[in-house]
Scaffold this motif. Structure first.
Motif, PDB file in Angstrom:
ATOM      1  N   SER A 220       0.866  -1.176   0.000  1.00  0.00           N
ATOM      2  CA  SER A 220       0.000   0.000   0.000  1.00  0.00           C
ATOM      3  C   SER A 220       0.901   1.223   0.000  1.00  0.00           C
ATOM      4  CB  SER A 220      -0.916   0.006   1.225  1.00  0.00           C
ATOM      5  OG  SER A 220      -1.943   0.971   1.075  1.00  0.00           O
ATOM      6  N   VAL A 221       0.651   2.151  -0.912  1.00  0.00           N
ATOM      7  CA  VAL A 221       1.581   3.258  -1.126  1.00  0.00           C
ATOM      8  C   VAL A 221       0.875   4.597  -0.918  1.00  0.00           C
ATOM      9  CG1 VAL A 221       3.059   1.936  -2.652  1.00  0.00           C
ATOM     10  CG2 VAL A 221       1.138   3.189  -3.618  1.00  0.00           C
ATOM     11  N   ARG A 222       1.632   5.549  -0.367  1.00  0.00           N
ATOM     12  CA  ARG A 222       1.094   6.867  -0.031  1.00  0.00           C
ATOM     13  C   ARG A 222       2.023   7.930  -0.590  1.00  0.00           C
ATOM     14  NH1 ARG A 222       1.733   3.809   5.514  1.00  0.00           N
ATOM     15  NH2 ARG A 222       0.183   2.210   5.059  1.00  0.00           N
ATOM     16  N   ALA A 223       1.445   8.885  -1.299  1.00  0.00           N
ATOM     17  CA  ALA A 223       2.235   9.952  -1.912  1.00  0.00           C
ATOM     18  C   ALA A 223       1.820  11.297  -1.355  1.00  0.00           C
ATOM     19  CB  ALA A 223       2.053   9.945  -3.429  1.00  0.00           C
ATOM     20  N   GLY A 224       2.619  12.301  -1.662  1.00  0.00           N
ATOM     21  CA  GLY A 224       2.291  13.663  -1.278  1.00  0.00           C
ATOM     22  C   GLY A 224       1.308  14.291  -2.251  1.00  0.00           C
ATOM     23  N   ASN A 225       1.285  15.621  -2.309  1.00  0.00           N
ATOM     24  CA  ASN A 225       0.388  16.350  -3.208  1.00  0.00           C
ATOM     25  C   ASN A 225       0.999  16.353  -4.608  1.00  0.00           C
ATOM     26  OD1 ASN A 225      -0.418  17.220  -0.492  1.00  0.00           O
ATOM     27  ND2 ASN A 225      -1.772  18.615  -1.594  1.00  0.00           N
ATOM     28  N   VAL A 226       0.430  15.568  -5.513  1.00  0.00           N
ATOM     29  CA  VAL A 226       1.004  15.443  -6.846  1.00  0.00           C
ATOM     30  C   VAL A 226       0.481  16.540  -7.763  1.00  0.00           C
ATOM     31  CG1 VAL A 226       1.410  12.971  -6.633  1.00  0.00           C
ATOM     32  CG2 VAL A 226      -0.753  13.775  -7.586  1.00  0.00           C
ATOM     33  N   VAL A 227       1.386  17.036  -8.605  1.00  0.00           N
ATOM     34  CA  VAL A 227       1.037  18.030  -9.611  1.00  0.00           C
ATOM     35  C   VAL A 227       1.641  17.587 -10.927  1.00  0.00           C
ATOM     36  CG1 VAL A 227       0.922  19.899  -7.918  1.00  0.00           C
ATOM     37  CG2 VAL A 227       3.076  19.456  -9.109  1.00  0.00           C
TER      38      VAL A 227
ATOM     39  N   GLN B 106       4.978  17.338  -5.326  1.00  0.00           N
ATOM     40  CA  GLN B 106       5.878  16.508  -6.140  1.00  0.00           C
ATOM     41  C   GLN B 106       5.233  16.279  -7.506  1.00  0.00           C
ATOM     42  OE1 GLN B 106       4.297  12.622  -3.656  1.00  0.00           O
ATOM     43  NE2 GLN B 106       6.352  12.534  -4.443  1.00  0.00           N
ATOM     44  N   HIS B 107       6.070  16.142  -8.518  1.00  0.00           N
ATOM     45  CA  HIS B 107       5.534  15.843  -9.841  1.00  0.00           C
ATOM     46  C   HIS B 107       4.913  14.462  -9.833  1.00  0.00           C
ATOM     47  CE1 HIS B 107       5.264  15.168 -14.181  1.00  0.00           C
ATOM     48  NE2 HIS B 107       5.322  16.487 -14.302  1.00  0.00           N
TER      49      HIS B 107
ATOM     50  N   PRO C 180       8.426  14.140  -1.484  1.00  0.00           N
ATOM     51  CA  PRO C 180       9.613  14.955  -1.757  1.00  0.00           C
ATOM     52  C   PRO C 180      10.481  15.098  -0.514  1.00  0.00           C
ATOM     53  CG  PRO C 180       7.738  16.361  -1.363  1.00  0.00           C
ATOM     54  CD  PRO C 180       7.211  14.945  -1.328  1.00  0.00           C
ATOM     55  N   SER C 181      11.663  15.638  -0.701  1.00  0.00           N
ATOM     56  CA  SER C 181      12.512  15.956   0.440  1.00  0.00           C
ATOM     57  C   SER C 181      11.865  17.072   1.246  1.00  0.00           C
ATOM     58  CB  SER C 181      13.897  16.386  -0.029  1.00  0.00           C
ATOM     59  OG  SER C 181      13.814  17.596  -0.763  1.00  0.00           O
TER      60      SER C 181
ATOM     61  N   PHE D 220      11.640  21.143  -6.358  1.00  0.00           N
ATOM     62  CA  PHE D 220      10.408  21.935  -6.470  1.00  0.00           C
ATOM     63  C   PHE D 220      10.410  22.787  -7.736  1.00  0.00           C
ATOM     64  CE2 PHE D 220       8.087  25.910  -5.666  1.00  0.00           C
ATOM     65  CZ  PHE D 220       6.828  25.409  -5.394  1.00  0.00           C
ATOM     66  N   GLU D 221      11.507  23.483  -8.015  1.00  0.00           N
ATOM     67  CA  GLU D 221      11.552  24.339  -9.202  1.00  0.00           C
ATOM     68  C   GLU D 221      11.498  23.509 -10.481  1.00  0.00           C
ATOM     69  OE1 GLU D 221      11.286  27.504  -9.992  1.00  0.00           O
ATOM     70  OE2 GLU D 221      10.837  27.952  -7.898  1.00  0.00           O
ATOM     71  N   ASP D 222      12.133  22.347 -10.486  1.00  0.00           N
ATOM     72  CA  ASP D 222      12.039  21.456 -11.650  1.00  0.00           C
ATOM     73  C   ASP D 222      10.583  21.048 -11.881  1.00  0.00           C
ATOM     74  OD1 ASP D 222      14.876  21.406 -11.864  1.00  0.00           O
ATOM     75  OD2 ASP D 222      14.967  19.786 -10.386  1.00  0.00           O
ATOM     76  N   THR D 223       9.931  20.671 -10.796  1.00  0.00           N
ATOM     77  CA  THR D 223       8.537  20.233 -10.877  1.00  0.00           C
ATOM     78  C   THR D 223       7.646  21.332 -11.442  1.00  0.00           C
ATOM     79  OG1 THR D 223       8.739  18.641  -9.080  1.00  0.00           O
ATOM     80  CG2 THR D 223       6.548  19.548  -9.460  1.00  0.00           C
ATOM     81  N   MET D 224       7.835  22.561 -10.957  1.00  0.00           N
ATOM     82  CA  MET D 224       6.997  23.656 -11.434  1.00  0.00           C
ATOM     83  C   MET D 224       7.316  24.006 -12.884  1.00  0.00           C
ATOM     84  SD  MET D 224       5.146  23.820  -8.956  1.00  0.00           S
ATOM     85  CE  MET D 224       4.089  24.977  -9.814  1.00  0.00           C
ATOM     86  N   ARG D 225       8.588  23.963 -13.261  1.00  0.00           N
ATOM     87  CA  ARG D 225       8.961  24.240 -14.651  1.00  0.00           C
ATOM     88  C   ARG D 225       8.331  23.208 -15.595  1.00  0.00           C
ATOM     89  NH1 ARG D 225      13.932  23.111 -14.256  1.00  0.00           N
ATOM     90  NH2 ARG D 225      13.737  21.041 -15.187  1.00  0.00           N
TER      91      ARG D 225
END
Length: 369
Positions: free
Chosen positions: A189-196, A232-233, A265-266, A325-330
């Protein structure tokens, strides 16, 4: 350094069932699995938005597409029996916190009993090698403390959505111990953060809200600008899901079946909502951000601080976040700008998957760790 990711050659020719394939995360997962050569079947409700990533990718013509409701046990069973999967990724869910206040019964029915229906169909149909049950970081009983939640922390939730995800974790644990493991079906069972990421048009989610506001020439209004989230992406946790699935299917001895795993993410990439909205405006090249006045939403509790501890995935799987974070937003805003400019969405999405694979190869090495 290895020239390929740990799961790169595992899914070729494998039969994979993805529940929730018409949704944001599900459509990205299916696109990636198809790139890897998998035989993919999806089971889900019709797409909930227009436009939607599923339609723009043309996935209905690229995979087996089954429309059905997770709350219908017969339909779920038929889908599993039709797919005859080697591995199941269960993503389908009612995924919105604020909607859960309006429709709590639907939320619990979908997220709790829907999980029961999937896991029970898996045990009854047979032949499945591995099951990946996807819940959420919000499954944890959030005390809003500054350190990240570990997989051994308590499940819970103050709002209906979070409580439903915590309950789904309990369902998974019971099925894994009582049925899946005795049958030789390995599971996680896997749990992730807020994905975008590109291709999300859901209501009441920050990135789609920002994109819609910019397209209309309006300010981006924020109701909770100081809330910190583990952004996180979408490809980050999906890579983790496929990594754990591959290890379960190949019988990796260090991976215990029936356990939980965090993929986030970190700590330094957990950022307030305000910074995320400002990053969207910066990378788009226009727009403005404003704090919205209090509305009826002020009475609906939303967590202010939430982080995940991913030591387990780091140390046992060798999984590490590849994009900051900046990579993800770019990459996220770049996807929407390319789509708005008329880019072919299949090619656009596959190009981002390939770029992420290269970044992950660098991140998931002892030197980078």
């Amino acid at each position: 350094m290895s020239s390929e990711l740990p799961f790169e050659n595992v899914f070729a020719g494998r039969r994979v069932l993805v529940t929730g394939h018409t949704g944001f995360k599900g459509s990205w997962l299916c696109a990636w699995l198809l790139k890897l050569g998998a035989d993919v079947t999806g089971f889900a409700l019709p797409p909930a938005t227009s436009p939607c990533h599923f339609d723009l990718l043309g996935l209905e013509g690229r995979m087996r597409h089954i429309v059905g409701d997770l709350r219908d046990p017969a339909a779920v069973y038929d889908a599993v029996a039709t797919a005859k999967p080697d591995v199941v990724f269960h993503l389908a869910a009612q995924a919105l916190v604020r909607y859960s206040y309006d429709e709590p019964i639907e939320t619990f029915d979908t997220n709790v009993m829907g999980t029961v229906h999937v896991l029970d169909a898996v045990r009854r149909v047979g032949g499945v090698q591995a099951v990946i049950n996807i819940t959420s970081d919000k499954a944890y009983d959030n005390k809003e403390w500054i350190w990240g939640y570990r997989e051994s922390d308590a499940m819970g939730g103050r709002d209906p959505y979070s409580a439903s995800k915590g309950a789904a974790e309990l369902v998974f644990h019971a099925y894994a111990q009582s049925f899946l493991t005795p049958l030789g079906i390995r599971s996680a069972s896997v749990r992730a953060g807020n994905v975008v990421g590109g291709g999300d048009w859901a209501a009441d989610r920050i990135i789609p809200d920002c994109i819609r506001a910019i397209e209309r020439g309006e300010p981006v209004f924020l109701r909770n600008p100081t809330a910190v989230r583990p952004w996180q992406h979408v490809l980050e946790p999906l890579g983790g899901y496929m990594m754990i699935a591959a290890k379960l299917m190949t019988g990796a001895p260090q991976i215990q079946t029936g356990e939980g795993w965090n993929f986030g993410p970190s700590a330094r990439d957990c950022q307030p909502v305000l910074r995320l909205a400002e990053a969207v405006v910066k990378h788009w090249g226009k727009g403005a951000v404003e704090v919205a006045p209090a509305t009826d939403g002020a009475a609906k509790h939303e967590a202010h601080l939430l982080r995940l501890n991913c030591d387990k995935a780091n140390n046992i799987l060798g999984w590490w976040p590849a994009w900051r974070f900046e990579d993800t937003m770019r990459e996220t805003v770049g996807w929407y700008k390319a789509w708005a400019g008329g880019a072919d969405v299949w090619d656009l999405t596959q190009a981002q998957i390939a770029a992420y694979e290269q970044a992950a190869l660098l991140a998931n090495t002892p030197e980078a760790a």
